[in-house]
Design a protein around this motif. Structure first.
Motif, PDB file in Angstrom:
ATOM      1  N   ARG A   1       0.828  -1.214   0.000  1.00 16.42           N
ATOM      2  CA  ARG A   1       0.000   0.000   0.000  1.00 16.42           C
ATOM      3  C   ARG A   1       0.856   1.256   0.000  1.00 16.42           C
ATOM      4  NH1 ARG A   1      -4.531   0.274   4.429  1.00 16.42           N
ATOM      5  NH2 ARG A   1      -3.924   2.447   4.355  1.00 16.42           N
ATOM      6  N   THR A   2       1.929   1.227   0.750  1.00 18.83           N
ATOM      7  CA  THR A   2       2.821   2.382   0.816  1.00 18.83           C
ATOM      8  C   THR A   2       3.458   2.651  -0.541  1.00 18.83           C
ATOM      9  OG1 THR A   2       3.281   1.944   3.150  1.00 18.83           O
ATOM     10  CG2 THR A   2       4.843   3.340   1.981  1.00 18.83           C
ATOM     11  N   VAL A   3       3.937   1.612  -1.197  1.00 17.11           N
ATOM     12  CA  VAL A   3       4.566   1.763  -2.523  1.00 17.11           C
ATOM     13  C   VAL A   3       3.539   2.260  -3.533  1.00 17.11           C
ATOM     14  CG1 VAL A   3       5.611   0.492  -4.434  1.00 17.11           C
ATOM     15  CG2 VAL A   3       6.405   0.093  -2.090  1.00 17.11           C
ATOM     16  N   ARG A   4       2.353   1.688  -3.518  1.00 16.89           N
ATOM     17  CA  ARG A   4       1.307   2.126  -4.458  1.00 16.89           C
ATOM     18  C   ARG A   4       0.920   3.584  -4.202  1.00 16.89           C
ATOM     19  NH1 ARG A   4      -2.448  -3.276  -4.416  1.00 16.89           N
ATOM     20  NH2 ARG A   4      -1.107  -4.504  -5.783  1.00 16.89           N
ATOM     21  N   GLY A   5       0.855   3.963  -2.937  1.00 17.76           N
ATOM     22  CA  GLY A   5       0.537   5.356  -2.596  1.00 17.76           C
ATOM     23  C   GLY A   5       1.604   6.307  -3.122  1.00 17.76           C
ATOM     24  N   ARG A   6       2.857   5.917  -2.980  1.00 16.64           N
ATOM     25  CA  ARG A   6       3.948   6.756  -3.509  1.00 16.64           C
ATOM     26  C   ARG A   6       3.873   6.861  -5.024  1.00 16.64           C
ATOM     27  NH1 ARG A   6       8.689   4.248   0.167  1.00 16.64           N
ATOM     28  NH2 ARG A   6       8.160   5.344   2.090  1.00 16.64           N
ATOM     29  N   GLU A   7       3.601   5.734  -5.672  1.00 17.34           N
ATOM     30  CA  GLU A   7       3.470   5.759  -7.140  1.00 17.34           C
ATOM     31  C   GLU A   7       2.321   6.668  -7.569  1.00 17.34           C
ATOM     32  OE1 GLU A   7       3.031   1.613  -7.989  1.00 17.34           O
ATOM     33  OE2 GLU A   7       5.205   1.239  -8.000  1.00 17.34           O
ATOM     34  N   GLU A   8       1.198   6.586  -6.869  1.00 16.13           N
ATOM     35  CA  GLU A   8       0.044   7.418  -7.198  1.00 16.13           C
ATOM     36  C   GLU A   8       0.374   8.896  -6.986  1.00 16.13           C
ATOM     37  OE1 GLU A   8      -3.698   8.632  -8.443  1.00 16.13           O
ATOM     38  OE2 GLU A   8      -2.629   6.752  -8.751  1.00 16.13           O
ATOM     39  N   ARG A   9       1.054   9.211  -5.881  1.00 17.47           N
ATOM     40  CA  ARG A   9       1.458  10.600  -5.638  1.00 17.47           C
ATOM     41  C   ARG A   9       2.415  11.078  -6.724  1.00 17.47           C
ATOM     42  NH1 ARG A   9       1.059   8.818  -0.499  1.00 17.47           N
ATOM     43  NH2 ARG A   9       3.260   8.315  -0.243  1.00 17.47           N
ATOM     44  N   ALA A  10       3.322  10.227  -7.146  1.00 18.81           N
ATOM     45  CA  ALA A  10       4.259  10.605  -8.217  1.00 18.81           C
ATOM     46  C   ALA A  10       3.497  10.886  -9.512  1.00 18.81           C
ATOM     47  CB  ALA A  10       5.294   9.512  -8.426  1.00 18.81           C
TER      48      ALA A  10
ATOM     49  N   LEU B   1       0.365  11.878  -9.706  1.00 18.75           N
ATOM     50  CA  LEU B   1      -0.381  13.118  -9.496  1.00 18.75           C
ATOM     51  C   LEU B   1       0.528  14.343  -9.607  1.00 18.75           C
ATOM     52  CD1 LEU B   1      -2.688  12.060  -6.530  1.00 18.75           C
ATOM     53  CD2 LEU B   1      -3.374  12.486  -8.905  1.00 18.75           C
ATOM     54  N   VAL B   2       1.736  14.241  -9.077  1.00 19.38           N
ATOM     55  CA  VAL B   2       2.693  15.346  -9.180  1.00 19.38           C
ATOM     56  C   VAL B   2       3.047  15.591 -10.643  1.00 19.38           C
ATOM     57  CG1 VAL B   2       5.082  16.024  -8.669  1.00 19.38           C
ATOM     58  CG2 VAL B   2       3.618  15.140  -6.856  1.00 19.38           C
ATOM     59  N   GLU B   3       3.247  14.533 -11.402  1.00 21.42           N
ATOM     60  CA  GLU B   3       3.562  14.682 -12.830  1.00 21.42           C
ATOM     61  C   GLU B   3       2.378  15.287 -13.588  1.00 21.42           C
ATOM     62  OE1 GLU B   3       5.521  14.722 -16.416  1.00 21.42           O
ATOM     63  OE2 GLU B   3       6.280  14.620 -14.371  1.00 21.42           O
ATOM     64  N   ASP B   4       1.167  14.845 -13.270  1.00 24.88           N
ATOM     65  CA  ASP B   4      -0.027  15.431 -13.898  1.00 24.88           C
ATOM     66  C   ASP B   4      -0.125  16.921 -13.582  1.00 24.88           C
ATOM     67  OD1 ASP B   4      -0.727  12.974 -14.929  1.00 24.88           O
ATOM     68  OD2 ASP B   4      -2.336  12.593 -13.468  1.00 24.88           O
ATOM     69  N   LEU B   5       0.157  17.277 -12.345  1.00 21.19           N
ATOM     70  CA  LEU B   5       0.120  18.681 -11.940  1.00 21.19           C
ATOM     71  C   LEU B   5       1.173  19.489 -12.690  1.00 21.19           C
ATOM     72  CD1 LEU B   5      -0.986  20.904 -10.117  1.00 21.19           C
ATOM     73  CD2 LEU B   5       0.638  20.149  -8.360  1.00 21.19           C
ATOM     74  N   ARG B   6       2.374  18.937 -12.835  1.00 18.98           N
ATOM     75  CA  ARG B   6       3.439  19.621 -13.565  1.00 18.98           C
ATOM     76  C   ARG B   6       3.036  19.863 -15.017  1.00 18.98           C
ATOM     77  NH1 ARG B   6       6.840  18.757 -17.193  1.00 18.98           N
ATOM     78  NH2 ARG B   6       6.400  16.548 -17.371  1.00 18.98           N
ATOM     79  N   ARG B   7       2.471  18.836 -15.660  1.00 17.83           N
ATOM     80  CA  ARG B   7       2.031  18.985 -17.050  1.00 17.83           C
ATOM     81  C   ARG B   7       0.902  20.003 -17.166  1.00 17.83           C
ATOM     82  NH1 ARG B   7       2.720  13.185 -17.529  1.00 17.83           N
ATOM     83  NH2 ARG B   7       0.526  12.980 -17.031  1.00 17.83           N
ATOM     84  N   SER B   8      -0.016  19.980 -16.204  1.00 21.98           N
ATOM     85  CA  SER B   8      -1.122  20.943 -16.218  1.00 21.98           C
ATOM     86  C   SER B   8      -0.604  22.369 -16.072  1.00 21.98           C
ATOM     87  CB  SER B   8      -2.110  20.644 -15.094  1.00 21.98           C
ATOM     88  OG  SER B   8      -2.749  19.414 -15.312  1.00 21.98           O
ATOM     89  N   ARG B   9       0.361  22.557 -15.189  1.00 21.66           N
ATOM     90  CA  ARG B   9       0.936  23.897 -15.011  1.00 21.66           C
ATOM     91  C   ARG B   9       1.652  24.366 -16.274  1.00 21.66           C
ATOM     92  NH1 ARG B   9       3.279  23.643  -8.820  1.00 21.66           N
ATOM     93  NH2 ARG B   9       1.262  23.962  -7.826  1.00 21.66           N
TER      94      ARG B   9
END
Length: 113
Positions: free
Chosen positions: A17-26, A28-36
């Motif tokens: 769960r911890t690894v999957r959560g980190r992957e999901e956050r990564a 989301l961060v990449e999606d946010l970067r592309r959106s910006r």
């Protein structure tokens, strides 16, 4: 099942769960970067379009004013052509200079190629 096995299973599930959560956050961060980046690009493009529109309005206003002045001078020359040819020539000369000045102003307002 051995008592330590349950603990190991729980620890394994927590790790997954911890690894999957980190992957999901990564992701989301990449999606946010592309959106910006997209917002920045669109904002820049909108600024360029607004500047083109502003310049187009300025060129239009300069040409419209110049043409209005030229028309007035040509009409004045036409109305005096029979009675005062010299005055008519003066008006036509001024109309030519006005047209040249208006064209020069419009060229100065137009964006470079």
């Amino acid at each position: 099942m051995l008592p330590g096995t349950g603990l190991l299973v729980l620890l394994g599930l927590w790790a997954v769960r911890t690894v999957r959560g980190r992957e999901e956050r990564a992701r989301l961060v990449e999606d946010l970067r592309r959106s910006r980046e997209q917002v920045a690009r669109l904002s820049h493009e909108a600024g360029l379009a607004a500047e083109r529109e502003r310049r187009a309005r300025e060129v239009h206003a300069a040409l419209a004013q110049g043409l209005t002045d030229v028309i007035g001078l040509v009409e004045a020359a036409r109305s005096r052509a029979d009675r005062s040819p010299a005055t008519a020539r003066t008006h036509l000369s001024l109309a030519g200079r006005t047209a040249e000045a208006s064209l020069e102003k419009a060229r100065g307002l137009a964006p470079p190629d």
